[in-house]
Design a protein around this motif. Structure first.
Motif, PDB file in Angstrom:
ATOM      1  N   GLN A  89      -9.500  -4.142   4.922  1.00  0.00           N
ATOM      2  CA  GLN A  89     -10.448  -3.640   3.930  1.00  0.00           C
ATOM      3  C   GLN A  89      -9.974  -2.322   3.338  1.00  0.00           C
ATOM      4  N   ARG A  90      -9.477  -1.439   4.184  1.00  0.00           N
ATOM      5  CA  ARG A  90      -8.985  -0.141   3.705  1.00  0.00           C
ATOM      6  C   ARG A  90      -7.803  -0.321   2.768  1.00  0.00           C
ATOM      7  N   ALA A  91      -6.891  -1.226   3.129  1.00  0.00           N
ATOM      8  CA  ALA A  91      -5.706  -1.458   2.295  1.00  0.00           C
ATOM      9  C   ALA A  91      -6.097  -2.035   0.946  1.00  0.00           C
ATOM     10  N   LEU A  92      -7.000  -3.010   0.958  1.00  0.00           N
ATOM     11  CA  LEU A  92      -7.427  -3.632  -0.292  1.00  0.00           C
ATOM     12  C   LEU A  92      -8.129  -2.618  -1.189  1.00  0.00           C
ATOM     13  N   TYR A  93      -8.934  -1.765  -0.578  1.00  0.00           N
ATOM     14  CA  TYR A  93      -9.623  -0.738  -1.363  1.00  0.00           C
ATOM     15  C   TYR A  93      -8.613   0.236  -1.973  1.00  0.00           C
ATOM     16  N   ALA A  94      -7.643   0.662  -1.174  1.00  0.00           N
ATOM     17  CA  ALA A  94      -6.638   1.608  -1.670  1.00  0.00           C
ATOM     18  C   ALA A  94      -5.838   1.000  -2.810  1.00  0.00           C
ATOM     19  N   LEU A  95      -5.416  -0.251  -2.655  1.00  0.00           N
ATOM     20  CA  LEU A  95      -4.615  -0.905  -3.689  1.00  0.00           C
ATOM     21  C   LEU A  95      -5.421  -1.130  -4.962  1.00  0.00           C
ATOM     22  N   SER A  96      -6.720  -1.329  -4.826  1.00  0.00           N
ATOM     23  CA  SER A  96      -7.552  -1.540  -6.016  1.00  0.00           C
ATOM     24  C   SER A  96      -7.597  -0.302  -6.902  1.00  0.00           C
ATOM     25  N   ARG A  97      -7.223   0.844  -6.355  1.00  0.00           N
ATOM     26  CA  ARG A  97      -7.235   2.090  -7.119  1.00  0.00           C
ATOM     27  C   ARG A  97      -5.916   2.330  -7.857  1.00  0.00           C
ATOM     28  N   SER A  98      -4.912   1.508  -7.587  1.00  0.00           N
ATOM     29  CA  SER A  98      -3.626   1.683  -8.261  1.00  0.00           C
ATOM     30  C   SER A  98      -3.687   1.107  -9.669  1.00  0.00           C
ATOM     31  N   SER A  99      -2.913   1.706 -10.570  1.00  0.00           N
ATOM     32  CA  SER A  99      -2.832   1.171 -11.936  1.00  0.00           C
ATOM     33  C   SER A  99      -2.257  -0.230 -11.918  1.00  0.00           C
ATOM     34  N   PHE A 100      -1.338  -0.481 -11.003  1.00  0.00           N
ATOM     35  CA  PHE A 100      -0.642  -1.758 -10.934  1.00  0.00           C
ATOM     36  C   PHE A 100      -1.601  -2.910 -10.663  1.00  0.00           C
ATOM     37  N   LEU A 101      -2.591  -2.678  -9.792  1.00  0.00           N
ATOM     38  CA  LEU A 101      -3.495  -3.759  -9.386  1.00  0.00           C
ATOM     39  C   LEU A 101      -4.913  -3.561  -9.898  1.00  0.00           C
ATOM     40  N   VAL A 141      -3.834   6.655  -5.320  1.00  0.00           N
ATOM     41  CA  VAL A 141      -3.886   5.775  -4.152  1.00  0.00           C
ATOM     42  C   VAL A 141      -3.749   6.594  -2.876  1.00  0.00           C
ATOM     43  N   PRO A 142      -4.753   6.560  -1.994  1.00  0.00           N
ATOM     44  CA  PRO A 142      -4.659   7.310  -0.732  1.00  0.00           C
ATOM     45  C   PRO A 142      -3.558   6.745   0.153  1.00  0.00           C
ATOM     46  N   ALA A 143      -2.994   7.594   0.971  1.00  0.00           N
ATOM     47  CA  ALA A 143      -1.901   7.178   1.855  1.00  0.00           C
ATOM     48  C   ALA A 143      -2.438   6.400   3.047  1.00  0.00           C
ATOM     49  N   PRO A 144      -1.655   5.429   3.534  1.00  0.00           N
ATOM     50  CA  PRO A 144      -2.059   4.712   4.757  1.00  0.00           C
ATOM     51  C   PRO A 144      -2.086   5.667   5.946  1.00  0.00           C
ATOM     52  N   ASP A 145      -2.831   5.288   6.953  1.00  0.00           N
ATOM     53  CA  ASP A 145      -2.878   6.053   8.190  1.00  0.00           C
ATOM     54  C   ASP A 145      -1.483   6.053   8.804  1.00  0.00           C
ATOM     55  N   PRO A 146      -0.919   7.215   9.121  1.00  0.00           N
ATOM     56  CA  PRO A 146       0.441   7.267   9.674  1.00  0.00           C
ATOM     57  C   PRO A 146       0.587   6.586  11.016  1.00  0.00           C
ATOM     58  N   SER A 147      -0.524   6.278  11.677  1.00  0.00           N
ATOM     59  CA  SER A 147      -0.435   5.618  12.982  1.00  0.00           C
ATOM     60  C   SER A 147      -0.080   4.150  12.863  1.00  0.00           C
ATOM     61  N   TRP A 169       0.829  -1.205   0.000  1.00  0.00           N
ATOM     62  CA  TRP A 169       0.000   0.000   0.000  1.00  0.00           C
ATOM     63  C   TRP A 169       0.866   1.260   0.000  1.00  0.00           C
ATOM     64  N   ARG A 170       1.879   1.270   0.854  1.00  0.00           N
ATOM     65  CA  ARG A 170       2.778   2.433   0.925  1.00  0.00           C
ATOM     66  C   ARG A 170       3.474   2.673  -0.412  1.00  0.00           C
ATOM     67  N   GLU A 171       3.941   1.587  -1.024  1.00  0.00           N
ATOM     68  CA  GLU A 171       4.652   1.745  -2.295  1.00  0.00           C
ATOM     69  C   GLU A 171       3.701   2.214  -3.393  1.00  0.00           C
ATOM     70  N   ALA A 172       2.482   1.685  -3.395  1.00  0.00           N
ATOM     71  CA  ALA A 172       1.499   2.124  -4.394  1.00  0.00           C
ATOM     72  C   ALA A 172       1.190   3.603  -4.226  1.00  0.00           C
ATOM     73  N   ASN A 173       1.088   4.057  -2.990  1.00  0.00           N
ATOM     74  CA  ASN A 173       0.846   5.486  -2.736  1.00  0.00           C
ATOM     75  C   ASN A 173       2.037   6.335  -3.152  1.00  0.00           C
ATOM     76  N   ARG A 174       3.246   5.836  -2.915  1.00  0.00           N
ATOM     77  CA  ARG A 174       4.439   6.586  -3.315  1.00  0.00           C
ATOM     78  C   ARG A 174       4.504   6.742  -4.830  1.00  0.00           C
ATOM     79  N   LEU A 175       4.132   5.682  -5.542  1.00  0.00           N
ATOM     80  CA  LEU A 175       4.212   5.705  -6.994  1.00  0.00           C
ATOM     81  C   LEU A 175       3.071   6.494  -7.627  1.00  0.00           C
ATOM     82  N   GLU A 176       1.876   6.432  -7.014  1.00  0.00           N
ATOM     83  CA  GLU A 176       0.709   7.101  -7.586  1.00  0.00           C
ATOM     84  C   GLU A 176      -0.082   7.836  -6.501  1.00  0.00           C
ATOM     85  N   PRO A 177       0.490   8.874  -5.937  1.00  0.00           N
ATOM     86  CA  PRO A 177      -0.206   9.571  -4.849  1.00  0.00           C
ATOM     87  C   PRO A 177      -1.517  10.209  -5.277  1.00  0.00           C
TER      88      PRO A 177
END
Length: 297
Positions: free
Chosen positions: A119-131, A97-103, A86-94
């Motif tokens: 669920q949040r991670a899967l949803y975020a990754l589904s928005r990346s071009s990669f996945l 892909v929404p950023a993970p919770d910093p906590s 998730w973090r890498e997907a956000n770094r590549l396509e901010p």
């Protein structure tokens, strides 16, 4: 006897050695041809198939995949790996892909309920071009295969035997894709006597800290991984958009006094991680051709 052995990645448990060979061997030949390498035949390529070790004896799945849901991701390893992707997907396509919770939501340290954070991670990754278009159940299956290989000694040993059975005195180049790059690396470390002179890793997760890199055998020392056996040349290729190849450069992680990892970026189009797209790249073909030209030790 094949001069080139390919170790496939995850998600191939419902295929087989010959099924994979029918697609990856022509792709490899195309890449070597584009690189003006030596003429090759399909028989020069062998597939070291291990997918059957991850095939369940029976399933009620749809389209061949176990019907995994977010509630099946409860192991800390799997949630940590999901968060790393998730973090890498956000770094590549901010912008996508929404950023993970910093906590640290979704990790073993998080106080949040694991099913909700997954669920949040899967949803975020589904928005990346990669996945894009990849079903959750498939992605969860990938997490579980990586986890099982790195933590189940019986599976690890069984997979390693499959690789060893394919390496012959004629083998010069070992190609590892995705998890297969981890398997190929460990096999070469365990067998420095093999005639393999070139390792080609593509779309490799070898550099993912803690979850993969620090679980390698042999274990890294002081943050440095061992050089793989008697290999002379190591070429590491990935698409810059590849989420799985989280560490795009492996050279700093596997230093050697006389050799270095050749890190190369390729463009695989919309399928950044696909094995066939990697193999048809001229850069991959050049790495394999160089290994073939190196000959015996």
């Amino acid at each position: 006897m094949a001069a080139i052995v390919i170790v496939h990645g995850v998600g191939n448990q419902y295929l087989g050695k010959y099924t994979l060979h029918s697609s990856v061997a022509p792709a490899l030949l195309d890449g070597v041809r584009l690189a003006d390498g030596p003429p090759l035949k399909p028989d020069d390529v062998e597939v070291a198939f291990y997918g059957h070790w991850f095939r369940p004896p029976g399933t009620t799945s749809a389209k061949g995949e176990p019907a995994y849901a977010h509630r099946d991701v409860t192991d800390p390893f799997e949630t940590e790996l999901l968060l790393a992707l998730w973090r890498e997907a956000n770094r590549l396509e901010p912008d996508r892909v929404p950023a993970p919770d910093p906590s640290g939501i979704g990790t073993a340290r998080s106080k949040a309920a694991v099913p909700y954070s997954v669920q949040r991670a899967l949803y975020a990754l589904s928005r990346s071009s990669f996945l894009a278009g990849v079903a959750d159940r498939f992605l969860i299956g990938v997490l579980k295969q990586v986890h099982r290989y790195l933590t189940d000694d019986v599976v690890r040993a069984s997979v390693q035997r499959e690789i060893a059975d394919c390496v012959t005195p004629e083998t010069r180049v070992l190609v590892g894709h995705s998890l297969g790059s981890v398997i190929a690396y460990e096999a070469l470390c365990a067998h420095p006597e093999w005639p393999v002179t070139t390792l080609v890793t593509i779309g490799s997760p070898l550099g993912i800290p803690n979850l993969v890199f620090d679980r390698l055998r042999p274990a890294p020392q002081a943050g440095r991984g061992a050089w793989p056996g008697g290999v002379r040349r190591w070429h590491n290729l990935c698409d810059r958009r590849d989420v799985v190849a989280l560490a795009k450069r492996l050279a700093p992680l596997f230093p050697d006094p006389t050799r270095t990892v050749d890190d190369v970026l390729v463009d695989n189009g919309w399928r950044a991680h696909a094995l066939e797209h990697h193999l048809t790249a001229a850069e991959t073909g050049a790495a394999i051709a160089e290994g073939l030209a190196g000959g015996a030790r």
